[in-house]
Design a protein around this motif. Structure first.
Motif, mmCIF file in Angstrom:
data_model
loop_
_atom_site.group_PDB
_atom_site.id
_atom_site.type_symbol
_atom_site.label_atom_id
_atom_site.label_comp_id
_atom_site.label_asym_id
_atom_site.label_seq_id
_atom_site.Cartn_x
_atom_site.Cartn_y
_atom_site.Cartn_z
ATOM 1 N N ASP A 476 20.987 1.886 34.719
ATOM 2 C CA ASP A 476 22.439 1.873 34.108
ATOM 3 C C ASP A 476 22.966 3.404 34.021
ATOM 4 N N LYS A 477 23.988 3.295 33.503
ATOM 5 C CA LYS A 477 24.736 4.996 33.010
ATOM 6 C C LYS A 477 24.075 5.666 32.217
ATOM 7 N N SER A 478 22.924 5.117 31.558
ATOM 8 C CA SER A 478 22.212 6.189 30.355
ATOM 9 C C SER A 478 21.180 6.925 31.466
ATOM 10 N N TYR A 479 20.895 6.665 32.598
ATOM 11 C CA TYR A 479 19.996 7.290 33.281
ATOM 12 C C TYR A 479 20.389 8.644 33.858
ATOM 13 N N ASP A 490 33.272 2.290 37.913
ATOM 14 C CA ASP A 490 34.330 1.299 37.419
ATOM 15 C C ASP A 490 35.495 1.646 36.781
ATOM 16 N N TRP A 491 36.458 1.813 37.698
ATOM 17 C CA TRP A 491 37.669 2.477 37.453
ATOM 18 C C TRP A 491 38.460 1.632 36.367
ATOM 19 N N TYR A 527 31.934 15.104 37.237
ATOM 20 C CA TYR A 527 31.928 14.009 36.033
ATOM 21 C C TYR A 527 30.853 14.077 34.947
ATOM 22 N N THR A 528 31.430 14.179 33.781
ATOM 23 C CA THR A 528 30.302 14.449 32.656
ATOM 24 C C THR A 528 29.286 13.274 32.657
ATOM 25 N N ILE A 529 28.182 13.801 32.341
ATOM 26 C CA ILE A 529 27.193 12.705 32.627
ATOM 27 C C ILE A 529 27.354 11.299 31.676
ATOM 28 N N ASN A 530 28.239 11.242 30.605
ATOM 29 C CA ASN A 530 28.285 10.155 29.891
ATOM 30 C C ASN A 530 29.860 9.601 30.077
ATOM 31 N N SER A 531 30.302 10.138 31.218
ATOM 32 C CA SER A 531 31.687 9.578 31.593
ATOM 33 C C SER A 531 31.811 8.037 31.545
ATOM 34 N N TYR A 532 32.841 7.438 31.049
ATOM 35 C CA TYR A 532 33.047 5.951 30.954
ATOM 36 C C TYR A 532 33.280 5.426 32.202
#
Length: 540
Positions: A476-479, A490-491, A527-532
């Motif tokens: 997931d995006k926390s990786y 997911d725009w 992109y920032t690593i925690n980009s939405y």
């Protein structure tokens, strides 16, 4: 009536236990058992028969010898005490008998007779003492003999152990000769592969100058890759199947080396081999396909006009050296500049100035544009090979050692500037344009040799996600991703991914990507690593 003078019987001989004889017999038994145990080699704690024998004899024989000597000494002391007590007892008895009678002439006579007996007894006693001393000396001598016997036994055991060790050595020698014979047979069997080994040596030799130029750290990295994937095998590289250098190219390597040294590009031997593989596979009289090159001054500037393979190589190396100079490429690991020089070798060095002026770098997209422009200009159906760089990179052994440390990323970067995605969606099998981000990723994986190994062939984003989820390689995006991972977006933030790209690197919490179909072109994005907008990652 006169009392008779009573005297006790004189013990003539003092007998002692023959401990020496018993000890000697015992030692012989121990020696015999030790020999048997040496031959049987039943003691795993000793490393050799010699160690075992010496240990056993020292442990038993010496102990028994010392014990026998001590017991002999004790018997000697007992002998002395026994003689002394007997002598004193005999004298006291005689004197007591004389004193107990009256002092009459007969008593005096008897006393004189008793004294005479005492003197006689003393003489006999002295003789017995002398004999006893002799016996004691004999016992001591026996003790010494026992020690000597023990030493002899130890020496004998050592000789036995030594002989056993020699025997073991002979057995080992026989084993060695057996192994040697097997090795000879193995060599005769593997002799058929000598030519392949020679090709490996030739390939390694050609890479030697390159290794010297990049320093020990890079050498260690290359050796590590060699252990894992065997990059120094005959033309093998990280590009997957169909990437081996041909026998003909390998045989031309010394000539390539000669002219690479002459034109001062000794670090680019493998790049030249890769170019030759793409041009001709090392076959024909013009293996570098350099007849049309401006440096060809001996033969007509028409296709395949050169009939001297060595001259073809000389011209081809000179041409590539000029392309490297125009591209300002001095490092064989600088994949972007090396790609610019390679495409210039195919199109002609005029492409290099055109690409730098209009785009600032090479990309397969602008290579396609240049090809189309030149084809229209000359009225031809096609001009050169706009996919020349990825074709050559299949044979380039150090493609995966570029600045991004990923062959996948290097190939993706080489496509920057492409618009419309025609090479990718048409390769996939579509007749007209589709949303081509996943087609681009699949195409890059195919070129790098990763397709269906770490990356699936997919054109719909959802299919790529399912692939990684089924293989338990979805994050997931926390990786925090690594180079070569796929990044899904997911725009709309509706829980449905609608775009995919390739992670180039991660630095300071910024993710650098290479994406196809980003505003309908191949682009690098960050992109920032925690980009939405990040949905998750496909890992390997």
């Amino acid at each position: 009536m006169s009392k008779s003078i009573k005297t006790r019987d004189i013990i003539k001989n003092v007998k002692s236990i023959d401990k020496a004889l018993i000890a000697g017999e015992h030692i012989r038994n121990i020696s015999s058992k030790t020999k048997d145990k040496i031959e049987e080699n039943t003691q795993p704690q000793h490393t050799s028969p010699n160690d075992y024998a010496v240990s056993k004899v020292n442990e038993n024989a010496k102990h028994l010898a010392n014990k026998t000597a001590i017991e002999t000494k004790i018997q000697v002391q007992k002998g002395y005490r026994y003689i002394k007590s007997k002598r004193k007892s005999k004298k006291d008895t005689v004197l007591d008998d004389i004193d107990s009678s009256s002092d009459t002439p007969s008593k005096i006579k008897a006393k004189e007779h008793a004294q005479k007996n005492i003197r006689t007894t003393n003489r006999k006693t002295k003789k017995e003492i002398k004999n006893t001393k002799s016996n004691i000396k004999d016992s001591i001598s026996s003790g010494k003999t026992i020690k000597n016997t023990s030493k002899t036994t130890i020496k004998t055991s050592q000789e036995i152990a030594k002989q056993s060790a020699i025997k073991s050595a002979q057995v080992s020698k026989e084993s060695y000769h057996t192994i040697k014979a097997i090795g000879r047979k193995s060599w005769s069997v593997s002799k058929k592969g000598v030519s392949a080994v020679k090709r490996i040596i030739d390939t390694t030799r050609t890479s030697l100058t390159f290794l010297c130029s990049i320093g020990w750290i890079a050498i260690l990295i290359i050796l590590l890759i060699a252990l894992i994937g065997g990059i120094f095998m005959t033309g093998s590289s990280s590009s997957g199947s169909g990437n081996q250098l041909s026998k003909e190219v390998i045989e031309y390597t010394p000539i390539i080396q000669k002219y690479a040294d002459e034109y001062e590009i000794p670090h680019f031997i493998n790049a030249l081999q890769a170019i030759m593989m793409q041009e001709s596979g090392g076959k024909g009289t013009d293996p570098m396909q350099s007849s049309e090159c401006s440096f060809n001054t001996k033969f007509p500037n028409t296709p395949n006009a050169i009939t001297d393979p060595e001259y073809s190589i000389q011209v081809g190396v000179q041409n590539f050296a000029d392309c490297l100079k125009r591209a300002n490429c001095t490092d064989p690991l600088d994949i972007p500049l090396l790609s610019l020089a390679m495409q210039g070798y195919n199109f002609g060095n005029g492409y290099i100035e055109w690409a730098l002026t209009n785009f600032g770098a090479y990309s397969q997209g602008n290579a396609k544009v240049f090809s189309d422009v030149q084809a229209r200009k000359h009225g031809w159906n096609s001009y050169g090979d706009p996919e020349y760089v990825p074709h050559v990179m299949r044979y380039y052994q150090f493609a995966s050692l570029g600045t991004s440390n990923s062959n996948l990323v290097n190939i993706a970067i080489s496509q920057l500037g492409n618009q419309g995605g025609t090479p990718y969606w048409s390769w996939y099998g579509y007749k007209e344009r589709v949303e081509w981000c996943a087609c681009f990723v699949s195409w890059v994986a195919y070129q790098s040799g990763d397709l269906d190994i770490t990356i699936p062939k997919f054109s719909a984003v959802r299919d790529g996600i399912k692939y990684y989820q089924d293989k338990d390689q979805w994050k997931d995006k926390s990786y925090t991703p690594k180079t070569g991972d796929l990044i899904f977006f997911d725009w709309q933030r509706d829980g449905i991914s609608d775009h995919v790209g390739i992670v180039e690197k991660v630095e300071n919490n910024i993710i650098y990507t290479v994406e196809g179909n980003s505003n309908d072109q191949c682009k690098q994005n960050t992109y920032t690593i925690n980009s939405y907008v990040i949905y998750g990652y496909g890992t390997y």
